[in-house]
Design an enzyme around this catalytic site. Structure first.
Site, PDB file in Angstrom:
ATOM      1  CB  SER A   1      -0.930   0.020   1.218  1.00  0.00           C
ATOM      2  OG  SER A   1      -0.205   0.179   2.419  1.00  0.00           O
TER       3      SER A   1
ATOM      4  CE  LYS B   1      -2.832   2.475   4.880  1.00  0.00           C
ATOM      5  NZ  LYS B   1      -2.723   1.621   3.674  1.00  0.00           N
TER       6      LYS B   1
END
Length: 253
Positions: free
Chosen positions: A65, A136
């Site tokens: 990701s 993230k």
């Protein structure tokens, strides 16, 4: 009788002499050749766990990701003191956070023994992190208005388009349109591989609206520590340097 004399002699020979017994066995145990290496190993392991828990923790990247910034199997070094002395996450920081209550509504139950073993292995970067831990990039901080997308398909923060050069080649900034104002004390986070990242966009309709509370941030990813060929610092992206401070909440001009 001869028989009695033999029994007495045998009994006396089997009786521990003075200075032996439990005390002597304890001395022999303490003098065992493996004692010092074992104690040294225990001290080193304890120090490593404490250091990892409170200062700097290796974090194994379990998914794609954050590609191309971070690859599957990379170990990043997470600075756990980065935000402990008045500093807060900034736009462009790559952070590790506990998603309980934002990305995951309930902490999954499990075997406590297995959980402890996994925690120890994860603490030194040998196992994948807990299911509730995520990595993230911060795109919006408290008060920011984050919009996707402008006429050129770019994310806007406080009315300024962001040139996200760190995105995975071929990825659009987002296929999901959104227009949100980040509440104070929370963060809007997204993965660099937008088409393969479950991030704040995927939790818009859930409690919390996809926002990550600042106090759930574990630390900032500062270095790629493994593999050796990828040793490098993870500097804060300069994509947000021109973004102005947010105006009053509700002012979308």
């Amino acid at each position: 009788m001869d028989t009695e004399e033999h029994v007495s002699e045998r009994d006396r020979s089997s009786t521990p002499e003075a200075g032996e017994g439990e005390g002597a066995r304890s001395v022999r145990f303490l003098d065992a050749p493996w004692r010092r290496p074992a104690l040294l190993g225990l001290v080193c392991a304890s120090f490593l766990l404490l250091f990892s828990t409170f200062v700097l923790q290796p974090f194994l990247i379990p998914s794609g990701s954050m590609e191309p910034t971070l690859n599957i199997g990379d170990r990043v070094l997470v600075n756990k003191v980065a935000y402990r002395f008045g500093s807060e996450p900034q736009r462009g920081d790559v952070i590790v956070f506990d998603g309980t209550g934002s990305f995951t509504q309930e902490e999954p139950a499990g075997n406590p023994v297995t959980g402890l073993v996994r925690w120890v292995a994860a603490a030194v970067g040998l196992a994948e992190p807990a299911e509730t831990d995520y990595i993230k990039r911060v795109v919006g901080v408290g008060g920011d208005r984050v919009v996707c997308c402008d006429k050129r398909g770019r994310v806007e923060v406080n009315g300024r388009p962001v040139d996200e050069k760190y995105l995975h080649p071929g990825d659009a900034p987002s296929q999901v349109p959104f227009d949100i104002v980040v509440p104070q004390g929370t963060l809007w986070v997204m993965g660099d591989h937008r088409s393969h990242s479950r991030d704040s966009r995927d939790h818009l309709g859930e409690p919390g609206g996809g926002m990550v509370p600042v106090d759930m941030v574990i630390g900032r990813a500062d270095w790629i520590g493994w593999p050796v060929g990828r040793w490098s610092p993870l500097d804060r992206s300069d994509a947000f340097t021109h973004v102005r401070a947010p105006g009053p909440v509700g002012a979308h001009g």
